[in-house]
Motif scaffolding. Structure first.
Motif, short mmCIF file in Angstrom:
data_model
loop_
_atom_site.label_atom_id
_atom_site.label_comp_id
_atom_site.label_asym_id
_atom_site.label_seq_id
_atom_site.Cartn_x
_atom_site.Cartn_y
_atom_site.Cartn_z
N UNK A 85 0.84 -1.21 0.00
CA UNK A 85 0.00 0.00 0.00
C UNK A 85 0.87 1.25 0.00
N UNK A 86 1.93 1.26 0.82
CA UNK A 86 2.85 2.42 0.86
C UNK A 86 3.54 2.62 -0.49
N UNK A 87 3.96 1.52 -1.12
CA UNK A 87 4.58 1.64 -2.44
C UNK A 87 3.61 2.30 -3.42
N UNK A 88 2.38 1.81 -3.45
CA UNK A 88 1.40 2.36 -4.40
C UNK A 88 1.09 3.83 -4.08
N UNK A 89 1.02 4.17 -2.81
CA UNK A 89 0.81 5.57 -2.44
C UNK A 89 1.99 6.44 -2.88
N UNK A 90 3.19 5.89 -2.78
CA UNK A 90 4.37 6.63 -3.25
C UNK A 90 4.32 6.82 -4.77
#
Length: 167
Positions: free
Chosen positions: A77-82
């Motif tokens: 999720x953090x990767x996609x938000x980045x």
């Protein structure tokens, strides 16, 4: 593809992380296809980042399988938000067609050629004025030297005549 549509596709993938009906491989495959469309130049790096979430660091050995899955989902999720932030800050990647790249390059080289031409003309014009002014100055100095030498020759001729007449 528009920026808002790209962001929406990535947000859908974030929502799908928690979808129990979709297994990890399905989610990874669909996310990879989204990344290939949204990031044509750096998609493979981003896909590899998501695949490497599976690698277990040593601290994962002490937690349960459910906790491992939760940590991996959180990381994904953090990767996609980045990736979404990257789009918002930097805009979309563009691999452009060869024709677009050629004409972009053509415009660049035409600009360089035009600047070189203008610089050449400006340099010649500026140096030409200085060159002409220095030649005019030198010409006046030479005229003065010639006049002074003529006067000296005339005075010597006058002296020679007077010596012949008297002599």
């Amino acid at each position: 593809m528009k920026q808002s549509k790209s962001i929406r596709l990535l947000e859908n993938q974030i929502e799908n992380i928690q979808n129990k009906a979709i297994n990890r491989d399905e989610w990874l495959t669909s996310t990879a296809s989204v990344l290939l469309r949204v990031f044509p130049l750096s998609a493979q790096i981003k896909i590899d980042q998501l695949k490497n979430i599976e690698k277990n660091p040593q601290y994962f050995e002490d937690i349960s399988a459910e906790e491992k899955i939760a940590v991996r989902k959180s990381k994904a999720k953090r990767y996609l938000q980045n990736y979404i932030e990257e789009i918002e800050l930097l805009g979309l990647e563009s691999n452009g067609s060869k024709l677009e790249l050629f004409f972009g390059s053509l415009r660049f080289w035409l600009l360089v050629i035009a600047l070189c031409g203008v610089s050449f003309l400006a340099g010649n014009t500026a140096s030409g004025k200085v060159f002409r002014q220095s030649h005019i100055q030198e010409y006046h100095e030479l005229e003065q030297q010639i006049d002074s030498q003529k006067k000296e020759i005339d005075s010597l001729n006058t002296e020679l005549r007077s010596n012949r007449i008297l002599g």
